[in-house]
Write an enzyme that holds these catalytic residues in place. Structure first.
Site, PDB file in Angstrom:
ATOM      1  N   TYR A 168     -13.309  -4.732  11.130  1.00  0.00           N
ATOM      2  CA  TYR A 168     -12.049  -3.967  11.055  1.00  0.00           C
ATOM      3  C   TYR A 168     -11.225  -4.212  12.315  1.00  0.00           C
ATOM      4  O   TYR A 168     -10.026  -4.498  12.250  1.00  0.00           O
ATOM      5  CB  TYR A 168     -12.339  -2.467  10.887  1.00  0.00           C
TER       6      TYR A 168
ATOM      7  N   GLY B  21       0.827  -1.206   0.000  1.00  0.00           N
ATOM      8  CA  GLY B  21       0.000   0.000   0.000  1.00  0.00           C
ATOM      9  C   GLY B  21       0.857   1.250   0.000  1.00  0.00           C
ATOM     10  O   GLY B  21       0.494   2.269   0.595  1.00  0.00           O
TER      11      GLY B  21
ATOM     12  N   ASN C 232       1.448   3.339  -2.285  1.00  0.00           N
ATOM     13  CA  ASN C 232       1.097   4.378  -3.263  1.00  0.00           C
ATOM     14  C   ASN C 232       0.395   5.581  -2.659  1.00  0.00           C
ATOM     15  O   ASN C 232       0.292   6.621  -3.302  1.00  0.00           O
ATOM     16  CB  ASN C 232       0.225   3.792  -4.386  1.00  0.00           C
TER      17      ASN C 232
ATOM     18  N   GLY D  27       1.557   4.829   3.874  1.00  0.00           N
ATOM     19  CA  GLY D  27       2.463   3.973   3.102  1.00  0.00           C
ATOM     20  C   GLY D  27       3.335   4.799   2.167  1.00  0.00           C
ATOM     21  O   GLY D  27       4.544   4.578   2.055  1.00  0.00           O
TER      22      GLY D  27
ATOM     23  N   SER E  69      -3.937  -0.961  14.529  1.00  0.00           N
ATOM     24  CA  SER E  69      -4.764   0.215  14.831  1.00  0.00           C
ATOM     25  C   SER E  69      -5.198   0.138  16.287  1.00  0.00           C
ATOM     26  O   SER E  69      -5.328  -0.955  16.858  1.00  0.00           O
ATOM     27  CB  SER E  69      -6.010   0.195  13.943  1.00  0.00           C
TER      28      SER E  69
HETATM   29  N1  LIG Z   1      -5.369   6.643   8.747  1.00  0.00           N
HETATM   30  C1  LIG Z   1      -5.593   6.308  10.014  1.00  0.00           C
HETATM   31  O1  LIG Z   1      -6.066   7.103  10.817  1.00  0.00           O
HETATM   32  C2  LIG Z   1      -5.256   4.926  10.480  1.00  0.00           C
HETATM   33  C3  LIG Z   1      -5.489   4.603  11.821  1.00  0.00           C
HETATM   34  C4  LIG Z   1      -5.177   3.330  12.277  1.00  0.00           C
HETATM   35  C5  LIG Z   1      -4.616   2.410  11.423  1.00  0.00           C
HETATM   36  N2  LIG Z   1      -4.392   2.736  10.107  1.00  0.00           N
HETATM   37  C6  LIG Z   1      -3.790   1.716   9.231  1.00  0.00           C
HETATM   38  O2  LIG Z   1      -2.732   2.295   8.496  1.00  0.00           O
HETATM   39  C7  LIG Z   1      -2.534   1.537   7.283  1.00  0.00           C
HETATM   40  C8  LIG Z   1      -2.403   2.479   6.110  1.00  0.00           C
HETATM   41  O3  LIG Z   1      -3.634   3.136   5.939  1.00  0.00           O
HETATM   42  P1  LIG Z   1      -3.794   4.616   5.388  1.00  0.00           P
HETATM   43  O4  LIG Z   1      -4.442   5.393   6.458  1.00  0.00           O
HETATM   44  O5  LIG Z   1      -2.550   5.116   4.772  1.00  0.00           O
HETATM   45  O6  LIG Z   1      -4.929   4.328   4.279  1.00  0.00           O
HETATM   46  P2  LIG Z   1      -4.964   4.528   2.698  1.00  0.00           P
HETATM   47  O7  LIG Z   1      -4.493   5.896   2.354  1.00  0.00           O
HETATM   48  O8  LIG Z   1      -6.332   4.133   2.290  1.00  0.00           O
HETATM   49  O9  LIG Z   1      -3.900   3.470   2.168  1.00  0.00           O
HETATM   50  C9  LIG Z   1      -4.198   2.113   2.178  1.00  0.00           C
HETATM   51  C10 LIG Z   1      -3.360   1.421   1.144  1.00  0.00           C
HETATM   52  O10 LIG Z   1      -3.712   0.028   1.127  1.00  0.00           O
HETATM   53  C11 LIG Z   1      -3.918  -0.339  -0.221  1.00  0.00           C
HETATM   54  N3  LIG Z   1      -4.775  -1.496  -0.379  1.00  0.00           N
HETATM   55  C12 LIG Z   1      -6.077  -1.651  -0.042  1.00  0.00           C
HETATM   56  N4  LIG Z   1      -6.532  -2.837  -0.426  1.00  0.00           N
HETATM   57  C13 LIG Z   1      -5.490  -3.475  -1.033  1.00  0.00           C
HETATM   58  C14 LIG Z   1      -5.337  -4.731  -1.674  1.00  0.00           C
HETATM   59  N5  LIG Z   1      -6.355  -5.590  -1.805  1.00  0.00           N
HETATM   60  N6  LIG Z   1      -4.121  -5.061  -2.171  1.00  0.00           N
HETATM   61  C15 LIG Z   1      -3.094  -4.200  -2.085  1.00  0.00           C
HETATM   62  N7  LIG Z   1      -3.185  -2.991  -1.519  1.00  0.00           N
HETATM   63  C16 LIG Z   1      -4.383  -2.634  -0.996  1.00  0.00           C
HETATM   64  C17 LIG Z   1      -4.511   0.896  -0.877  1.00  0.00           C
HETATM   65  O11 LIG Z   1      -4.446   0.797  -2.286  1.00  0.00           O
HETATM   66  P3  LIG Z   1      -5.397   1.721  -3.231  1.00  0.00           P
HETATM   67  O12 LIG Z   1      -4.825   3.107  -3.165  1.00  0.00           O
HETATM   68  O13 LIG Z   1      -5.256   1.074  -4.569  1.00  0.00           O
HETATM   69  O14 LIG Z   1      -6.768   1.630  -2.656  1.00  0.00           O
HETATM   70  C18 LIG Z   1      -3.605   1.944  -0.284  1.00  0.00           C
HETATM   71  O15 LIG Z   1      -2.382   1.979  -0.965  1.00  0.00           O
HETATM   72  C19 LIG Z   1      -3.735   0.593   7.184  1.00  0.00           C
HETATM   73  O16 LIG Z   1      -3.337  -0.701   7.591  1.00  0.00           O
HETATM   74  C20 LIG Z   1      -4.729   1.177   8.174  1.00  0.00           C
HETATM   75  O17 LIG Z   1      -5.606   0.205   8.682  1.00  0.00           O
HETATM   76  C21 LIG Z   1      -4.696   3.979   9.627  1.00  0.00           C
END
Ligand SMILES: NC(=O)c1ccc[n+]([C@@H]2O[C@H](COP(=O)([O-])OP(=O)(O)OC[C@H]3O[C@@H](n4cnc5c(N)ncnc54)[C@H](OP(=O)(O)O)[C@@H]3O)[C@@H](O)[C@H]2O)c1
Length: 299
Positions: free
Chosen positions: A175, A19, A21, A25, A149
């Site tokens: 989740y 992830g 991109n 990430g 999380s």
């Molecule tokens: N943001 C927060 O407040 C928060 C809080 C607690 C935990 N987290 C955790 O932090 C991590 C990163 O999340 P983020 O906040 O940066 O969210 P994000 O911006 O939505 O990034 C998630 C990434 O995962 C990828 N992804 C989703 N489904 C996938 C699949 N089937 N195969 C490969 N890649 C996939 C997405 O790809 P696409 O761009 O193609 O969809 C994107 O690159 C996650 O594990 C999330 O649960 C985030």
């Protein structure tokens, strides 16, 4: 206060960020690249990953290298294909950041039939880590960082009879289950794998695409409840800290140091529940994941 300025020289190190991109990430890729690592941006969309690499390069020079790896964590075959390609191109892997995630999508399953959040956030990363274990074992001090999380504290166990959407769907509960599974996996991997540091991190509350399934008005109300909603550069710090800083404790959980761990700078997390410490549950989850993925970790 630990920031990306504290990241040691990573020249000669190879890293994978799932992830990579977007969101935290993307910021993780950027910081590892700037510090000299060779980074594989593992993403399910080639164009999005290449655009991320282009944006990082346009923002300023780094000392490392970046390339795209196609990886769909909702498909066990895709995970194997990705890992095989990495094994062809690299002899060892120093840092694996199991970062990709999905939150509260409409009820849906992976291509292999698992509830999407459990399947992508945990099971896919379990399979990926197992496939890549031989490369991790070739590195001197490899690290596996699995992004969990604070939501993990909201459930007190895992219903093994509801991992394939057998029962009515509760998006937030599933989740939380997936993120509890990430913690249990982290701890079990750290117990089993000598020479590899397995650690969990969480990005507090960070504004990213993760919230894509929450309607805009609802999201505004949700974010208004927090003093600070972090930007991705800051949300990425706990996983960068655990991936690169000295003195990280194996099997531990790290997050931001602010009030209730919603924001701040990296520190050991205080989130803790009996389920997170449940070694029997961790062992059962490991056995389940081994059976359904067919991935046997060879320690
Ligand atoms: N943001 C927060 O407040 C928060 C809080 C607690 C935990 N987290 C955790 O932090 C991590 C990163 O999340 P983020 O906040 O940066 O969210 P994000 O911006 O939505 O990034 C998630 C990434 O995962 C990828 N992804 C989703 N489904 C996938 C699949 N089937 N195969 C490969 N890649 C996939 C997405 O790809 P696409 O761009 O193609 O969809 C994107 O690159 C996650 O594990 C999330 O649960 C985030």
């Amino acid at each position: 206060m630990w920031t990306t300025a504290n990241i040691p020289d990573l020249t000669g190190k190879t890293a994978i960020v799932t992830g990579g991109n977007t969101g935290v990430g993307y910021e993780t890729v950027k910081a590892l690249y700037k510090a000299g690592a060779t980074v594989i941006v593992a993403a399910r969309d080639y164009g999005k990953a290449q655009a991320a690499i282009d944006a990082i390069q346009a923002a300023g020079p780094g000392r490392g290298q970046m390339s795209v790896g196609l990886l769909n964590l909702a498909n066990l075959t895709s995970i194997g294909t990705f890992a095989d390609a990495v094994k062809t191109d690299y002899n060892s892997l120093d840092i694996l950041v199991n970062n990709a995630g999905v939150m509260i999508p409409p009820a849906s399953t992976t291509d292999d039939g698992y509830e999407l959040q459990f399947g992508v956030n945990f099971l896919g990363h379990f399979a990926l880590t197992g496939h890549l274990l031989p490369l991790l074992q070739q590195a001197a001090h490899a690290r596996v960082v699995t992004v969990s999380s604070g939501a993990a504290i909201r459930v007190d166990g895992i219903d093994f009879d509801n991992l394939r959407l057998e029962k009515p769907y509760d998006a937030w509960r599933e989740y939380a289950v997936s993120k509890l599974a990430d913690i249990l996996f982290t701890r079990e991997l750290d117990r089993k794998a000598s020479g590899i540091l397995s650690v969990a991190a969480h990005p507090g509350v960070t504004r990213t695409d993760l919230q894509r399934h929450i309607p805009a008005e609802e999201l505004a109300g949700l974010f208004a409840r927090f003093d600070t909603v972090m930007e991705p550069w800051q949300g990425a710090l706990p996983q960068l800290y655990t991936a690169t800083a000295p003195g990280i404790a194996g099997g531990a959980f790290y997050g931001p140091d602010g009030d209730q761990e919603f924001s701040g700078y990296p520190a050991l997390s205080h989130y803790n529940t009996p389920a997170m410490q449940d070694e029997q549950l961790a062992a059962r989850l490991w056995d389940y994941a081994t059976e359904v993925t067919g991935i046997h970790f060879s320690f």
